[in-house]
Design an enzyme around this catalytic site. Sequence first.
Site, short mmCIF file in Angstrom:
data_model
loop_
_atom_site.label_atom_id
_atom_site.label_comp_id
_atom_site.label_asym_id
_atom_site.label_seq_id
_atom_site.Cartn_x
_atom_site.Cartn_y
_atom_site.Cartn_z
N ALA A 1 -37.04 -76.98 -41.19
CA ALA A 1 -36.16 -75.84 -40.87
C ALA A 1 -34.75 -76.32 -40.52
O ALA A 1 -34.59 -77.36 -39.87
CB ALA A 1 -36.74 -75.05 -39.71
N SER B 1 -46.81 -77.09 -32.38
CA SER B 1 -45.80 -76.28 -31.72
C SER B 1 -44.52 -77.08 -31.65
O SER B 1 -44.02 -77.42 -30.57
CB SER B 1 -46.28 -75.88 -30.32
OG SER B 1 -45.30 -75.07 -29.71
N CYS C 1 -41.96 -68.32 -37.91
CA CYS C 1 -42.38 -69.41 -37.05
C CYS C 1 -43.00 -68.89 -35.77
O CYS C 1 -42.34 -68.17 -35.02
CB CYS C 1 -41.22 -70.33 -36.71
SG CYS C 1 -41.78 -71.73 -35.74
N GLY D 1 -49.00 -78.82 -47.35
CA GLY D 1 -48.42 -79.18 -46.05
C GLY D 1 -49.23 -80.22 -45.33
O GLY D 1 -49.08 -81.43 -45.58
C1 FMN Z 1 -45.91 -80.11 -38.21
C2 FMN Z 1 -45.56 -78.87 -38.95
C3 FMN Z 1 -44.23 -78.42 -38.96
C4 FMN Z 1 -43.87 -77.26 -39.65
N1 FMN Z 1 -42.56 -76.86 -39.66
C5 FMN Z 1 -42.21 -75.76 -40.41
C6 FMN Z 1 -40.83 -75.36 -40.51
O1 FMN Z 1 -39.92 -75.99 -39.97
N2 FMN Z 1 -40.54 -74.24 -41.24
C7 FMN Z 1 -41.52 -73.52 -41.89
O2 FMN Z 1 -41.22 -72.52 -42.55
N3 FMN Z 1 -42.82 -73.89 -41.83
C8 FMN Z 1 -43.18 -74.98 -41.11
N4 FMN Z 1 -44.51 -75.37 -41.06
C9 FMN Z 1 -45.53 -74.57 -41.79
C10 FMN Z 1 -45.88 -75.18 -43.15
O3 FMN Z 1 -44.74 -75.24 -44.00
C11 FMN Z 1 -47.02 -74.39 -43.83
O4 FMN Z 1 -46.60 -73.05 -44.04
C12 FMN Z 1 -48.29 -74.38 -42.99
O5 FMN Z 1 -48.50 -75.63 -42.37
C13 FMN Z 1 -49.53 -74.02 -43.82
O6 FMN Z 1 -49.76 -74.95 -44.85
P1 FMN Z 1 -50.81 -76.20 -44.72
O7 FMN Z 1 -52.11 -75.63 -44.24
O8 FMN Z 1 -50.88 -76.78 -46.09
O9 FMN Z 1 -50.22 -77.15 -43.73
C14 FMN Z 1 -44.88 -76.52 -40.36
C15 FMN Z 1 -46.21 -76.99 -40.35
C16 FMN Z 1 -46.56 -78.14 -39.68
C17 FMN Z 1 -48.00 -78.60 -39.72
#
Ligand code: FMN
EC number: 1.3.-.-
Length: 303
Positions: free
Chosen positions: A45, A69, A129, A264
């Site tokens: 972000a 978080s 978020c 992710g």
């Molecule tokens: C450590 C971490 C940081 C994240 N930071 C952001 C972020 O800055 N902006 C955002 O839109 N999503 C953020 N996400 C969400 C991911 O982009 C994604 O939508 C979410 O983790 C679900 O996908 P996954 O199950 O493959 O991880 C973050 C996820 C994780 C695990």
Amino acid sequence: MDLSVKIGGKALPNPVGAASGTIGYGSEYEALVDYRTLGALYTKAITREPREGNPIPRIVETTAGLLNSIGLANVGMERFVTEKWPYLKTLPCPVIGNIAGSDPEEYAEVVSFLEAHTDLWGYEINISCPNVKKGGITIGTDPTTVERLTRTLRDLTTKPLIVKLTPNVTDIAEIARAAEAGGADALSCINTVVGMAIDIRKKRPVIPQKTAGLSGPAIKPIGVAAVYRVRTAVRIPIIGIGGIMEPEDAIEYLLAGATAVQVGTALFVDPRTPSRILKGITSYMAQEGFTSLEDFHRFWPQW
Ligand SMILES: Cc1cc2nc3c(=O)[nH]c(=O)nc-3n(C[C@H](O)[C@H](O)[C@H](O)COP(=O)(O)O)c2cc1C
């Protein structure tokens, strides 16, 4: 076989991207990821000012997923341009800026600034978020605000504008329609799901913020259902996210109504996951006699 994905008049080379917040600003993964095979890199972000994020611990592993978080810790838009963009712009894959803010004005300032100082492929607007007190999810849960914010940002750029939805709402289809009405080119679906872990010895939540965002395998069925529902509500492309670890997971999303996907949490297990998933999708398509990603559309739910 045609693997390109059209979004807002531009094309991604293939449907498998790396999700925001799980690949930093690219350089962190330089030795581990083959960027030539990545469909898109979604940056951490970007906010107007630098943010420290939330106090630690801010990541905890749970049975079938990860709770985080982080709280949008990032370098802020100015340092993004001077410190991160020079590297990112050399990458062979599209780079999409993930934008966040405390209020609509902040989102607009960040997009305007990045329009003036970078050549990002497009923007992913994080209205979802769960880990910040102001902005984020509070913006993403009100359809009127979502439509207005999307329209404001639409007026600032002709580049692809992707709105990232939260699953932490009663009716995700309503928010999806609002973003489409505001002029979004695509929707990312989903961000993390609100969750909590409790330390049974200390008898209090592990993460100081108490609740956090759950990602990983545990949320895949939630993401697939969200994509399926949203597919019946809008006509713009959907990018499926949530718990994609294996090619079969991505294929489920593509059959539910997604045009592309993001990986992710799986990157923390193996940074090569996106290219493995792309290979798996390609061989599934060959087995099924598919010649382009559009062959998936025949199985989508009807409007
Ligand atoms: C450590 C971490 C940081 C994240 N930071 C952001 C972020 O800055 N902006 C955002 O839109 N999503 C953020 N996400 C969400 C991911 O982009 C994604 O939508 C979410 O983790 C679900 O996908 P996954 O199950 O493959 O991880 C973050 C996820 C994780 C695990």
